[in-house]
Write a protein that holds these residues in place. Structure first.
Motif, PDB file in Angstrom:
ATOM      1  N   ILE A 237       0.830  -1.201   0.000  1.00 34.23           N
ATOM      2  CA  ILE A 237       0.000   0.000   0.000  1.00 34.23           C
ATOM      3  C   ILE A 237       0.867   1.255   0.000  1.00 34.23           C
ATOM      4  CG2 ILE A 237      -1.676   1.351   1.319  1.00 34.23           C
ATOM      5  CD1 ILE A 237      -2.923  -1.099   0.048  1.00 34.23           C
ATOM      6  N   ASP A 238       1.902   1.285   0.834  1.00 35.54           N
ATOM      7  CA  ASP A 238       2.789   2.454   0.908  1.00 35.54           C
ATOM      8  C   ASP A 238       3.532   2.666  -0.403  1.00 35.54           C
ATOM      9  OD1 ASP A 238       1.956   2.825   3.491  1.00 35.54           O
ATOM     10  OD2 ASP A 238       3.730   1.926   4.413  1.00 35.54           O
ATOM     11  N   TRP A 239       3.930   1.568  -1.045  1.00 40.99           N
ATOM     12  CA  TRP A 239       4.646   1.654  -2.330  1.00 40.99           C
ATOM     13  C   TRP A 239       3.760   2.279  -3.405  1.00 40.99           C
ATOM     14  CZ3 TRP A 239       3.550  -1.311  -6.851  1.00 40.99           C
ATOM     15  CH2 TRP A 239       4.488  -1.191  -7.881  1.00 40.99           C
ATOM     16  N   SER A 252      -8.667   0.878  -7.861  1.00 40.55           N
ATOM     17  CA  SER A 252      -9.284  -0.109  -6.975  1.00 40.55           C
ATOM     18  C   SER A 252      -9.444  -1.448  -7.675  1.00 40.55           C
ATOM     19  CB  SER A 252     -10.662   0.392  -6.514  1.00 40.55           C
ATOM     20  OG  SER A 252     -11.263  -0.524  -5.638  1.00 40.55           O
ATOM     21  N   GLY A 253      -8.893  -2.485  -7.058  1.00 37.92           N
ATOM     22  CA  GLY A 253      -9.046  -3.837  -7.593  1.00 37.92           C
ATOM     23  C   GLY A 253      -7.930  -4.293  -8.501  1.00 37.92           C
ATOM     24  N   LEU A 254      -6.938  -3.454  -8.760  1.00 37.23           N
ATOM     25  CA  LEU A 254      -5.819  -3.883  -9.608  1.00 37.23           C
ATOM     26  C   LEU A 254      -4.921  -4.874  -8.857  1.00 37.23           C
ATOM     27  CD1 LEU A 254      -4.708  -0.560 -11.369  1.00 37.23           C
ATOM     28  CD2 LEU A 254      -6.231  -2.351 -12.213  1.00 37.23           C
ATOM     29  N   GLU A 255      -4.093  -5.588  -9.602  1.00 37.00           N
ATOM     30  CA  GLU A 255      -3.222  -6.612  -9.001  1.00 37.00           C
ATOM     31  C   GLU A 255      -1.983  -5.960  -8.411  1.00 37.00           C
ATOM     32  OE1 GLU A 255      -2.742  -9.021 -12.566  1.00 37.00           O
ATOM     33  OE2 GLU A 255      -4.069 -10.526 -11.696  1.00 37.00           O
ATOM     34  N   TRP A 256      -2.181  -5.190  -7.364  1.00 34.67           N
ATOM     35  CA  TRP A 256      -1.067  -4.434  -6.806  1.00 34.67           C
ATOM     36  C   TRP A 256       0.011  -5.336  -6.207  1.00 34.67           C
ATOM     37  CZ3 TRP A 256      -0.568  -0.005  -8.755  1.00 34.67           C
ATOM     38  CH2 TRP A 256      -1.671   0.797  -9.056  1.00 34.67           C
ATOM     39  N   GLY A 257      -0.376  -6.487  -5.683  1.00 34.39           N
ATOM     40  CA  GLY A 257       0.624  -7.407  -5.154  1.00 34.39           C
ATOM     41  C   GLY A 257       1.571  -7.891  -6.235  1.00 34.39           C
ATOM     42  N   ARG A 258       1.013  -8.258  -7.383  1.00 37.65           N
ATOM     43  CA  ARG A 258       1.842  -8.710  -8.514  1.00 37.65           C
ATOM     44  C   ARG A 258       2.710  -7.568  -9.030  1.00 37.65           C
ATOM     45  NH1 ARG A 258       1.461  -8.101 -13.850  1.00 37.65           N
ATOM     46  NH2 ARG A 258      -0.674  -7.282 -13.773  1.00 37.65           N
ATOM     47  N   LEU A 259       2.126  -6.386  -9.149  1.00 39.60           N
ATOM     48  CA  LEU A 259       2.887  -5.234  -9.645  1.00 39.60           C
ATOM     49  C   LEU A 259       4.006  -4.856  -8.681  1.00 39.60           C
ATOM     50  CD1 LEU A 259      -0.070  -3.068 -10.999  1.00 39.60           C
ATOM     51  CD2 LEU A 259       1.486  -4.533 -12.296  1.00 39.60           C
ATOM     52  N   TYR A 260       3.746  -4.976  -7.389  1.00 39.77           N
ATOM     53  CA  TYR A 260       4.776  -4.691  -6.390  1.00 39.77           C
ATOM     54  C   TYR A 260       5.956  -5.644  -6.552  1.00 39.77           C
ATOM     55  CZ  TYR A 260       7.010  -4.457  -1.782  1.00 39.77           C
ATOM     56  OH  TYR A 260       7.910  -4.343  -0.759  1.00 39.77           O
ATOM     57  N   GLU A 261       5.650  -6.917  -6.698  1.00 42.51           N
ATOM     58  CA  GLU A 261       6.719  -7.913  -6.864  1.00 42.51           C
ATOM     59  C   GLU A 261       7.544  -7.647  -8.117  1.00 42.51           C
ATOM     60  OE1 GLU A 261       7.915 -10.628  -5.106  1.00 42.51           O
ATOM     61  OE2 GLU A 261       6.779  -9.698  -3.492  1.00 42.51           O
ATOM     62  N   LYS A 262       6.890  -7.168  -9.163  1.00 40.91           N
ATOM     63  CA  LYS A 262       7.562  -6.987 -10.458  1.00 40.91           C
ATOM     64  C   LYS A 262       8.342  -5.688 -10.536  1.00 40.91           C
ATOM     65  CE  LYS A 262       6.556  -7.406 -15.413  1.00 40.91           C
ATOM     66  NZ  LYS A 262       5.474  -7.667 -16.410  1.00 40.91           N
ATOM     67  N   TYR A 263       7.853  -4.635  -9.868  1.00 39.50           N
ATOM     68  CA  TYR A 263       8.433  -3.310 -10.101  1.00 39.50           C
ATOM     69  C   TYR A 263       8.971  -2.593  -8.863  1.00 39.50           C
ATOM     70  CZ  TYR A 263       5.999  -3.756 -14.601  1.00 39.50           C
ATOM     71  OH  TYR A 263       5.555  -4.182 -15.839  1.00 39.50           O
ATOM     72  N   ASN A 264       8.882  -3.186  -7.682  1.00 38.21           N
ATOM     73  CA  ASN A 264       9.221  -2.417  -6.473  1.00 38.21           C
ATOM     74  C   ASN A 264      10.705  -2.066  -6.350  1.00 38.21           C
ATOM     75  OD1 ASN A 264      10.617  -3.996  -4.017  1.00 38.21           O
ATOM     76  ND2 ASN A 264       9.410  -5.454  -5.196  1.00 38.21           N
ATOM     77  N   THR A 265      11.562  -2.728  -7.120  1.00 43.65           N
ATOM     78  CA  THR A 265      12.994  -2.420  -7.030  1.00 43.65           C
ATOM     79  C   THR A 265      13.400  -1.262  -7.946  1.00 43.65           C
ATOM     80  OG1 THR A 265      13.492  -4.101  -8.712  1.00 43.65           O
ATOM     81  CG2 THR A 265      13.595  -4.779  -6.399  1.00 43.65           C
ATOM     82  N   LYS A 266      12.468  -0.804  -8.789  1.00 42.74           N
ATOM     83  CA  LYS A 266      12.777   0.297  -9.696  1.00 42.74           C
ATOM     84  C   LYS A 266      12.530   1.638  -9.014  1.00 42.74           C
ATOM     85  CE  LYS A 266      11.807  -2.121 -14.047  1.00 42.74           C
ATOM     86  NZ  LYS A 266      11.074  -2.039 -15.341  1.00 42.74           N
ATOM     87  N   ALA A 267      13.286   2.643  -9.448  1.00 45.07           N
ATOM     88  CA  ALA A 267      13.121   3.984  -8.898  1.00 45.07           C
ATOM     89  C   ALA A 267      12.160   4.782  -9.781  1.00 45.07           C
ATOM     90  CB  ALA A 267      14.472   4.692  -8.820  1.00 45.07           C
ATOM     91  N   TYR A 268      11.263   5.518  -9.153  1.00 44.00           N
ATOM     92  CA  TYR A 268      10.296   6.320  -9.902  1.00 44.00           C
ATOM     93  C   TYR A 268      10.266   7.735  -9.341  1.00 44.00           C
ATOM     94  CZ  TYR A 268       8.507   1.815 -11.568  1.00 44.00           C
ATOM     95  OH  TYR A 268       8.380   0.571 -12.130  1.00 44.00           O
TER      96      TYR A 268
END
Length: 388
Positions: A237-239, A252-268
């Motif tokens: 949620i914080d990410w 609302s309802g997007l696959e945020w868990g999957r997106l977090y796993e895939k992209y959380n190491t990138k800088a934005y």
């Protein structure tokens, strides 16, 4: 599993010592403390979630001598019972008898304490049909899994809560199934559903388990804390909220868990992300706004996520007619890519059905979905271009 029918238990008996927890939204005890109305494997109280229509219907049924259905208790010991089926109805009755809501009669809106005495007596003296069930834990829970209450089926997470009941589920429901939790509003921006129907608990488990909720609950069933679950959930949620600072309804309802796993190491850069998102939101050619967020996270390259609006039939036919007339005059193919080739198709005139519309300047590079930016290509060349 052994069952015994009880026909002498009244509403008054059930409501003796009734306690309703407003914070967690559940009935707790009845039968002078002997009955646990909502054991940890039970769903939350949901009869008040439709404006109270269902809980009012329960009380009106009692007043009209309509049956409110069989109720099942699990006999844990000689002096301890749990509601196996019927907690929604029992909680409705208990809430009414303790003046938590009112019903309308010929005298207007009436709480239990203000309604006519004969009606109060009628409700309290109503006898309920109750089966006391005795069996092993697996038998009781297998029976619970088959239950549908008042036409409202158990959702998958409610079934899993029953199967893996224990300290972990109890703590999880206290955190994620509590509609009074101050974080619910923030979570609702990214998760669809309600706390009462286990939407947030299920999503938290789905994210931390990478989709293997059943296995995760089995492993952690007897854990005395949910620290890992809370840490991972709040991390996702914080990410999301740190990257996309402006909340949109499509989040609302997007696959945020999957997106977090895939992209959380990138800088934005949140400022740039916000500007890009607003630009895409204003683009009339984007059909799927839900895809905007993954499109941005992935570097703005996969236009399939956006379902960019294609050229309409009128535009395609007009471009085909003009393009074909010009090609025939030059005695070249009406597919621009074939026309510059060296094979037998260099001068071939393709039929309309053998061609596809294509953006001359790619949409992803600012090209509009307009007649001026449309060209017709033979299907072979259009597919080849799309693969590059």
């Amino acid at each position: 599993m052994k069952t015994t029918l009880k026909t002498n238990i009244t509403v008054k008996d059930i409501c003796e010592g009734f306690v309703y927890n407003e914070l967690e939204g559940k009935g707790l005890f009845g039968l002078s403390g002997k009955l646990t109305i909502q054991p940890e494997y039970q769903r939350n109280y949901i009869y008040a979630s439709d404006g109270g229509k269902r809980e009012i219907a329960v009380i009106e049924s009692l007043l009209k001598d309509y049956p409110i259905g069989l109720i099942y208790f699990n006999k844990v010991s000689e002096n301890k019972l749990e509601v196996l089926d019927g907690q929604q109805r029992i909680t409705s009755v208990g809430r009414f008898v303790t003046d938590k809501f009112a019903i309308k009669d010929e005298n207007g809106m009436q709480y239990f304490g203000t309604m006519a005495e004969d009606k109060r007596v009628k409700i309290l003296e109503t006898k309920l049909l109750i089966y006391e069930c005795e069996g092993t834990e697996s038998q009781i829970k297998e029976w619970f899994k088959t239950i549908n209450i008042a036409g409202v089926p158990l959702v998958p997470q409610e079934l899993l809560n029953a199967i893996y009941s224990g300290p972990f589920v109890t703590l999880g429901k206290e955190e994620f199934s509590n509609s009074q939790n101050a974080n619910i509003q923030k979570w609702s921006a990214y998760i669809k559903g309600s706390a009462n129907r286990q939407a947030f608990f299920e999503r938290a488990l789905d994210w931390v388990s990478k989709g293997n909720i059943d296995d995760y609950m089995s492993i952690h069933r007897n854990d005395k804390n949910i620290n890992e679950l809370k840490k991972y959930f709040n991390g996702v949620i914080d990410w999301v909220s740190s990257i996309f600072t402006e909340v949109e309804s499509e989040m609302s309802g997007l696959e945020w868990g999957r997106l977090y796993e895939k992209y959380n190491t990138k800088a934005y850069n949140s400022a740039k992300i916000s500007a890009e998102a607003q630009k895409l939101y204003a683009d009339p050619y984007i059909k799927n706004r839900k895809g905007i967020f993954e499109y941005i996270l992935g570097g703005a390259t996969d236009t399939k996520l956006l379902e960019v609006r294609i050229f309409d039939e009128a535009t395609k036919k007009a471009v085909y007619t003009t393009q074909t007339a010009t090609a025939e005059k030059k005695e070249k193919s009406n597919c621009p890519h074939c026309a510059i080739g060296h094979d037998a198709n260099k001068s071939k005139i393709w039929s309309f059905n053998e061609m596809d519309a294509d953006h001359v300047a790619a949409w992803s590079k600012g090209g509009a979905t307009s007649a001026k930016n449309c060209q017709m290509l033979c299907k072979t060349h259009n597919r080849a271009k799309g693969n590059r």
